[in-house]
Design a protein around this motif. Structure first.
Motif, PDB file in Angstrom:
ATOM      1  N   LEU A 260     -13.882   0.117   3.036  1.00 46.59           N
ATOM      2  CA  LEU A 260     -14.327  -1.256   3.267  1.00 46.59           C
ATOM      3  C   LEU A 260     -15.557  -1.581   2.437  1.00 46.59           C
ATOM      4  CD1 LEU A 260     -13.811  -3.833   4.957  1.00 46.59           C
ATOM      5  CD2 LEU A 260     -15.514  -2.975   6.566  1.00 46.59           C
ATOM      6  N   THR A 261     -16.535  -0.679   2.436  1.00 42.91           N
ATOM      7  CA  THR A 261     -17.756  -0.918   1.675  1.00 42.91           C
ATOM      8  C   THR A 261     -17.459  -1.027   0.184  1.00 42.91           C
ATOM      9  OG1 THR A 261     -19.009   0.324   3.338  1.00 42.91           O
ATOM     10  CG2 THR A 261     -20.076  -0.058   1.210  1.00 42.91           C
ATOM     11  N   SER A 262     -16.608  -0.163  -0.329  1.00 47.22           N
ATOM     12  CA  SER A 262     -16.255  -0.199  -1.746  1.00 47.22           C
ATOM     13  C   SER A 262     -15.475  -1.459  -2.089  1.00 47.22           C
ATOM     14  CB  SER A 262     -15.434   1.038  -2.110  1.00 47.22           C
ATOM     15  OG  SER A 262     -15.144   1.083  -3.485  1.00 47.22           O
ATOM     16  N   THR A 263     -14.711  -1.977  -1.138  1.00 46.05           N
ATOM     17  CA  THR A 263     -13.904  -3.182  -1.361  1.00 46.05           C
ATOM     18  C   THR A 263     -14.751  -4.444  -1.357  1.00 46.05           C
ATOM     19  OG1 THR A 263     -11.933  -2.180  -0.372  1.00 46.05           O
ATOM     20  CG2 THR A 263     -12.008  -4.585  -0.446  1.00 46.05           C
ATOM     21  N   LEU A 264     -15.729  -4.523  -0.462  1.00 43.06           N
ATOM     22  CA  LEU A 264     -16.486  -5.769  -0.263  1.00 43.06           C
ATOM     23  C   LEU A 264     -17.783  -5.844  -1.045  1.00 43.06           C
ATOM     24  CD1 LEU A 264     -16.090  -6.230   3.609  1.00 43.06           C
ATOM     25  CD2 LEU A 264     -14.587  -7.014   1.771  1.00 43.06           C
ATOM     26  N   THR A 265     -18.212  -4.721  -1.649  1.00 42.09           N
ATOM     27  CA  THR A 265     -19.515  -4.664  -2.323  1.00 42.09           C
ATOM     28  C   THR A 265     -19.365  -4.873  -3.820  1.00 42.09           C
ATOM     29  OG1 THR A 265     -20.320  -3.114  -0.653  1.00 42.09           O
ATOM     30  CG2 THR A 265     -21.578  -3.267  -2.701  1.00 42.09           C
ATOM     31  N   GLY A 266     -20.040  -5.884  -4.339  1.00 40.20           N
ATOM     32  CA  GLY A 266     -19.940  -6.197  -5.760  1.00 40.20           C
ATOM     33  C   GLY A 266     -21.004  -5.548  -6.611  1.00 40.20           C
ATOM     34  N   GLU A 267     -21.923  -4.823  -5.992  1.00 40.43           N
ATOM     35  CA  GLU A 267     -23.017  -4.191  -6.729  1.00 40.43           C
ATOM     36  C   GLU A 267     -23.037  -2.686  -6.467  1.00 40.43           C
ATOM     37  OE1 GLU A 267     -26.578  -6.150  -5.590  1.00 40.43           O
ATOM     38  OE2 GLU A 267     -26.037  -8.085  -6.496  1.00 40.43           O
ATOM     39  N   GLY A 268     -23.717  -1.969  -7.352  1.00 43.07           N
ATOM     40  CA  GLY A 268     -23.912  -0.539  -7.153  1.00 43.07           C
ATOM     41  C   GLY A 268     -22.877   0.344  -7.825  1.00 43.07           C
ATOM     42  N   SER A 269     -21.992  -0.240  -8.630  1.00 38.62           N
ATOM     43  CA  SER A 269     -20.955   0.553  -9.295  1.00 38.62           C
ATOM     44  C   SER A 269     -21.538   1.340 -10.464  1.00 38.62           C
ATOM     45  CB  SER A 269     -19.837  -0.353  -9.798  1.00 38.62           C
ATOM     46  OG  SER A 269     -20.351  -1.331 -10.683  1.00 38.62           O
ATOM     47  N   LEU A 270     -20.890   2.438 -10.796  1.00 36.02           N
ATOM     48  CA  LEU A 270     -21.353   3.283 -11.894  1.00 36.02           C
ATOM     49  C   LEU A 270     -21.262   2.551 -13.225  1.00 36.02           C
ATOM     50  CD1 LEU A 270     -22.279   6.124 -12.796  1.00 36.02           C
ATOM     51  CD2 LEU A 270     -19.853   6.736 -13.014  1.00 36.02           C
ATOM     52  N   HIS A 271     -20.172   1.805 -13.421  1.00 41.15           N
ATOM     53  CA  HIS A 271     -19.974   1.058 -14.668  1.00 41.15           C
ATOM     54  C   HIS A 271     -19.847  -0.430 -14.360  1.00 41.15           C
ATOM     55  CE1 HIS A 271     -19.240   4.879 -16.667  1.00 41.15           C
ATOM     56  NE2 HIS A 271     -18.270   5.150 -15.808  1.00 41.15           N
ATOM     57  N   SER A 272     -20.324  -1.252 -15.265  1.00 40.08           N
ATOM     58  CA  SER A 272     -20.171  -2.702 -15.108  1.00 40.08           C
ATOM     59  C   SER A 272     -18.760  -3.120 -15.516  1.00 40.08           C
ATOM     60  CB  SER A 272     -21.194  -3.444 -15.974  1.00 40.08           C
ATOM     61  OG  SER A 272     -20.871  -3.273 -17.363  1.00 40.08           O
ATOM     62  N   ILE A 273     -18.372  -4.315 -15.115  1.00 43.33           N
ATOM     63  CA  ILE A 273     -17.066  -4.852 -15.506  1.00 43.33           C
ATOM     64  C   ILE A 273     -16.969  -4.937 -17.025  1.00 43.33           C
ATOM     65  CG2 ILE A 273     -15.628  -6.923 -15.517  1.00 43.33           C
ATOM     66  CD1 ILE A 273     -15.359  -5.422 -12.952  1.00 43.33           C
ATOM     67  N   ASP A 274     -18.034  -5.356 -17.674  1.00 41.29           N
ATOM     68  CA  ASP A 274     -18.021  -5.464 -19.131  1.00 41.29           C
ATOM     69  C   ASP A 274     -17.807  -4.102 -19.787  1.00 41.29           C
ATOM     70  OD1 ASP A 274     -18.367  -8.173 -19.040  1.00 41.29           O
ATOM     71  OD2 ASP A 274     -20.526  -8.132 -19.432  1.00 41.29           O
ATOM     72  N   GLU A 275     -18.413  -3.061 -19.221  1.00 45.54           N
ATOM     73  CA  GLU A 275     -18.242  -1.711 -19.780  1.00 45.54           C
ATOM     74  C   GLU A 275     -16.797  -1.237 -19.626  1.00 45.54           C
ATOM     75  OE1 GLU A 275     -22.736   0.134 -19.051  1.00 45.54           O
ATOM     76  OE2 GLU A 275     -21.188   0.311 -17.492  1.00 45.54           O
ATOM     77  N   ILE A 276     -16.205  -1.553 -18.500  1.00 43.43           N
ATOM     78  CA  ILE A 276     -14.812  -1.143 -18.272  1.00 43.43           C
ATOM     79  C   ILE A 276     -13.872  -1.901 -19.195  1.00 43.43           C
ATOM     80  CG2 ILE A 276     -12.944  -1.064 -16.571  1.00 43.43           C
ATOM     81  CD1 ILE A 276     -15.181  -0.790 -14.419  1.00 43.43           C
ATOM     82  N   ILE A 277     -14.089  -3.204 -19.345  1.00 37.91           N
ATOM     83  CA  ILE A 277     -13.265  -4.002 -20.257  1.00 37.91           C
ATOM     84  C   ILE A 277     -13.397  -3.474 -21.685  1.00 37.91           C
ATOM     85  CG2 ILE A 277     -13.001  -6.273 -21.338  1.00 37.91           C
ATOM     86  CD1 ILE A 277     -13.663  -7.511 -18.635  1.00 37.91           C
ATOM     87  N   SER A 278     -14.617  -3.119 -22.068  1.00 35.27           N
ATOM     88  CA  SER A 278     -14.836  -2.586 -23.420  1.00 35.27           C
ATOM     89  C   SER A 278     -14.069  -1.284 -23.612  1.00 35.27           C
ATOM     90  CB  SER A 278     -16.333  -2.366 -23.646  1.00 35.27           C
ATOM     91  OG  SER A 278     -16.564  -1.817 -24.931  1.00 35.27           O
ATOM     92  N   LYS A 279     -14.039  -0.432 -22.598  1.00 36.53           N
ATOM     93  CA  LYS A 279     -13.321   0.842 -22.702  1.00 36.53           C
ATOM     94  C   LYS A 279     -11.820   0.596 -22.844  1.00 36.53           C
ATOM     95  CE  LYS A 279     -12.700   5.285 -20.329  1.00 36.53           C
ATOM     96  NZ  LYS A 279     -13.407   6.149 -21.293  1.00 36.53           N
ATOM     97  N   ILE A 280     -11.301  -0.325 -22.033  1.00 37.95           N
ATOM     98  CA  ILE A 280      -9.868  -0.639 -22.107  1.00 37.95           C
ATOM     99  C   ILE A 280      -9.527  -1.236 -23.473  1.00 37.95           C
ATOM    100  CG2 ILE A 280      -8.033  -2.073 -21.139  1.00 37.95           C
ATOM    101  CD1 ILE A 280      -9.491  -1.886 -18.433  1.00 37.95           C
ATOM    102  N   THR A 281     -10.375  -2.153 -23.938  1.00 41.53           N
ATOM    103  CA  THR A 281     -10.148  -2.797 -25.235  1.00 41.53           C
ATOM    104  C   THR A 281     -10.177  -1.774 -26.357  1.00 41.53           C
ATOM    105  OG1 THR A 281     -11.168  -4.839 -24.421  1.00 41.53           O
ATOM    106  CG2 THR A 281     -10.962  -4.591 -26.811  1.00 41.53           C
ATOM    107  N   HIS A 282     -11.102  -0.827 -26.274  1.00 34.68           N
ATOM    108  CA  HIS A 282     -11.204   0.219 -27.297  1.00 34.68           C
ATOM    109  C   HIS A 282      -9.903   1.026 -27.369  1.00 34.68           C
ATOM    110  CE1 HIS A 282     -12.737   3.521 -29.705  1.00 34.68           C
ATOM    111  NE2 HIS A 282     -12.380   4.377 -28.743  1.00 34.68           N
ATOM    112  N   LEU A 283      -9.380   1.415 -26.223  1.00 29.70           N
ATOM    113  CA  LEU A 283      -8.148   2.208 -26.220  1.00 29.70           C
ATOM    114  C   LEU A 283      -6.961   1.394 -26.720  1.00 29.70           C
ATOM    115  CD1 LEU A 283      -8.480   4.265 -22.909  1.00 29.70           C
ATOM    116  CD2 LEU A 283      -8.791   5.061 -25.244  1.00 29.70           C
TER     117      LEU A 283
END
Length: 495
Positions: A260-283
């Motif tokens: 529940l906490t991981s689902t409802l919490t928008g902060e505190g993640s190891l990687h930002s959304i932009d970092e994840i998008i960049s990784k996907i785009t790179h691959l």
């Protein structure tokens, strides 16, 4: 706090429904009993036949594939694959080509302030146990256009004529990338008012009831799982999340709290959304996927006979012709080709708390039918080979999953693939939460000797990324980011 909840009004309704595990006095056992009665009320026969006997289906000499006389429904085609992803750069295989976008839709309605989903007890020819819980509407364009001259699917008009304010979810999501060629369906949830009397094989269930029923083998079908996986639950401040977790005090469960906490919490993640998008785009830019059509009868390493199309080593899957008779379908009898796997598969999410917040090790996976090279997949996904005989370390994290202590496993059931195209295909679905830290004496820890163990506490391999459930929910809003196996597992997460 109330203003924050108001901003998440639709999401909070889904969340409230996810908490409701009993409705109208119906327990899991009551719903299972209802499904059993539905199963016993309908006669089902599926016979393995020959391609030469398939009525209205045949090998098209010009297109070099098996297709329906109308050119609708789907075709079984041959493809030649070239890629620089993985250890094998080139191969040929059969694949399902179904360019139509179908409906996977649920009608929802509030009863006593709680959203209920109108679920169907639906039989598909490939289902292991015949009847499974399906969305309100599960139909291809050919089906609801009545190409088969059968009855119009129940409740179709509610989806075709839904007003914008009624649509609570509307997504295009991919199908199995190793079996379908760029197939997508419209996943849609429509809110309705007024009296709607369920047909005899339909039932109103809360989201919590549907999720609870997923802990039983082969009860909730793949199409239901992909729809509910995309439901939004909103973003909340810490004190609001604490309030929701307080509701779970009557049924204490550390995993539910973490989910529940991981689902409802928008902060505190190891990687930002932009970092994840960049990784996907790179691959996506680094790796290539080239698909060309090939003659189905002349595929390299595949044998085409009148009774089956199979790999010469009896690996992966085979295409079989079947004759179907089902008593309560829009069309009661028909012929069609189906895909039958060579073995069961395994799909697993491996989770770990990072800085106190649950993260999932998501795999970026290429499958030949993908729209855009890679999609986010479960930590472990083995569908096309026998995972039980894989060499140690051959599949990242597989050894860990197969040897994991029972206390780390929070979900473990057999789930079916979609039974309209796949014959008795089943996969073991697992969700695992590993300890926050490795064992103090790692040398004596039996898990520490397994390949990839250290990666769970250090640097993940290049094609993996840690993501929170909240981040996965954000990516689910858009097309072609999470594959159907990942969505199936996300659907099983309960609060």
């Amino acid at each position: 706090m109330s203003n924050h909840i108001q901003k998440n009004s639709v999401s909070s309704k889904f969340l409230k429904s996810a908490y409701a595990t009993i409705s109208n006095g119906m327990t899991d056992e009551d719903v299972l009993g209802w499904l059993k009665a539905q199963n016993e009320a309908v006669e089902v026969r599926v016979h393995h036949t020959s391609f030469s006997r398939l009525d209205k289906w045949g090998y098209d000499q010009q297109r070099q594939c098996i297709r329906h006389d109308t050119g609708r429904f789907f075709s079984i085609e041959g493809i030649h694959v070239r890629t620089n992803w993985g250890y094998k750069s080139e191969w040929e295989q059969p694949i399902i080509n179904q360019p139509e976008v179908g409906f996977l839709g649920c009608l929802v309605k509030e009863f006593d302030g709680i959203l209920h989903f109108l679920m169907q007890a639906k039989i598909e020819p490939g289902n292991l146990n015949k009847v499974q819980l399906s969305p309100t509407l599960q139909a291809t364009r050919s089906n609801f256009s009545r190409v088969h001259n059968g009855r119009t699917p129940a409740y179709l008009s509610f989806f075709q004529h839904a007003k914008p304010h009624q649509i609570l979810l509307d997504q295009l999501q991919s199908e199995q990338g190793a079996r379908f060629l760029k197939k997508r369906n419209r996943n849609i949830v429509v809110n309705v008012a007024g009296d709607i009397k369920p047909a005899p094989n339909f039932i109103w269930l809360t989201l919590g009831q549907i999720k609870s029923l997923m802990k039983y083998d082969h009860v909730v079908n793949m199409d239901t799982r992909t729809v509910i996986a995309g439901l939004p639950y909103g973003n909340y401040e810490k004190e609001v999340v604490s309030l929701f977790n307080h509701l779970n005090e009557g049924r204490p469960n550390t995993a539910r709290h973490d989910f529940l906490t991981s689902t409802l919490t928008g902060e505190g993640s190891l990687h930002s959304i932009d970092e994840i998008i960049s990784k996907i785009t790179h691959l996506k830019s680094q790796y290539e996927l080239e698909i060309t059509q090939a003659d189905l009868k002349s595929l390299d390493e595949w044998v085409y006979s009148d009774t089956e199309i199979y790999h010469r080593d009896r690996n992966f899957f085979r295409v079989i012709p079947v004759e179907v008779e089902i008593g309560n379908r829009e069309v009661r009898s028909w012929y069609q080709p189906m895909i039958q796997p060579a073995q069961e598969g395994l799909c697993a999410l491996v989770c770990r708390r990072i800085n106190g917040l649950l993260h999932v090790a998501m795999q970026l996976k290429m499958e030949c039918g993908n729209h855009d090279v890679v999609e986010l997949a479960p930590t472990v996904q083995t569908l096309t080979g026998n995972y039980k005989s894989s060499r140690p370390g051959g599949v990242p994290f597989l050894d860990y999953v197969l040897n994991v202590p029972k206390e780390q496993v929070v979900f473990d059931t057999m789930q079916s693939e979609e039974g309209g195209r796949f014959f008795e295909e089943q996969n073991r679905n697992m969700i695992i939460i590993v300890p926050d830290e490795p064992a103090q004496d790692a040398e004596q820890d039996s898990m520490a000797t397994l390949p990839y163990y250290e990666a769970l506490y250090g640097q993940l391999p290049e094609k993996f990324v840690w993501m929170t459930l909240n981040q996965l929910g954000m990516f689910l809003k858009f097309n072609n980011y999470l594959n159907i196996q990942a969505r199936s597992l996300i659907a099983a997460i309960s609060f």
